[in-house]
Write an enzyme that holds these catalytic residues in place. Structure first.
Site: not given
Ligand code: PEP
Length: 251
Positions: A10, A12, A96, A98, A168, A174, A214
């Site tokens: 992703n 973003k 997601h 966000e 997630e 992040g 992460s």
């Molecule tokens: C994401 O945005 O779906 C995500 C898992 O981000 P990160 O890998 O940076 O934690």
């Protein structure tokens, strides 16, 4: 049941069209070296056409970061599933964290987006996950259950490969904090049971459940060894060619 692993990136709100094409080319190279798994990348909308050209004729799947439920209409700022299909998209990330937490998307909207995507043959990557507060209050499973049940409300499935679920944990996105493999497997096992409650067992067994939060070269192998972890949804590390190549080549 053997589920084909899926590694998804992703991107973003990052990359120009040119940067996106360069990154996509490195993804194709890595994906070609491991034909036993699926790879998907979700660039920003503005780079979809360019990346679609780079991915043409390769097995790498193009994904979008969201999708509206209507085919067209007065929905400023939104993009529909047929528009994404026209650009070559096969998947769309939906729900997601966000989108939920920064843009206020509700479970009801997410349910409509899932149905809209599926109606036009786009595979939703349906994201769920608890916040740190909810985990500390021991509400994780309750939150996941509510998100799954409302997101999949009246979503008929005769083939479990038509949808992907991504667990997630919000506190791991992040932040550099990863759920341990046992924390992740516990949540994934719970989600699998829940899917078995909603759909027939053989259909639930086909649904891929990705872990996101992460994921990096250092933790991808152990995460991928867990029974109910069928892939990864990767944010930050998907923007670094070498890191994402290593994640694609997990073993
Ligand atoms: C994401 O945005 O779906 C995500 C898992 O981000 P990160 O890998 O940076 O934690």
């Amino acid at each position: 049941m053997d589920r084909r692993p899926l590694i998804a990136g992703n991107w973003k709100m990052h990359t120009t069209a040119q940067e996106a094409q360069q990154l996509a080319a490195s993804v194709v190279k890595a994906a070609n070296s491991v034909p036993d798994r699926d790879v998907m990348i979700a660039p920003p909308y503005t780079a979809l056409a360019a990346v679609s050209a780079t991915l043409a004729g390769t097995g790498v799947i193009l994904g979008a970061q969201n999708v509206h439920w209507e085919e067209q209409g007065a929905f400023t700022g939104e993009i529909s599933a047929p528009m994404l299909k026209e650009l070559g998209c096969g998947m769309a990330i939906i729900g997601h964290s966000e989108r939920r937490h920064v843009f206020g998307e509700t479970d009801g909207m997410i349910n409509k987006r899932i149905k809209g995507a599926m109606q036009f043959g786009l595979i939703p990557v349906f994201c769920i996950g608890e916040t740190l507060e909810q985990r500390e209050a021991e509400q994780t499973m309750q939150v996941l259950e509510a998100q799954v049940r409302s997101g999949l409300d009246a979503v008929d499935l005769t083939d479990g490969s038509r949808i992907v679920v991504a667990y997630e944990p919000v506190w791991a996105i992040g932040t550099g904090k990863t759920a341990s493999e046992s924390q992740a497997q516990e949540a994934h096992g719970f989600i699998r049971n829940l899917l078995e409650n909603i759909y027939e067992k053989n259909i639930a067994a086909q649904i891929r459940i990705l872990y996101g939060g992460s994921v990096k070269p250092e933790n991808v192998d152990i995460l991928m060894q867990q029974n109910d972890i069928d892939g990864a949804l990767v944010g930050g590390a998907a923007l670094k060619a070498e890191m994402f190549e290593r994640i694609i080549c997990f073993h």
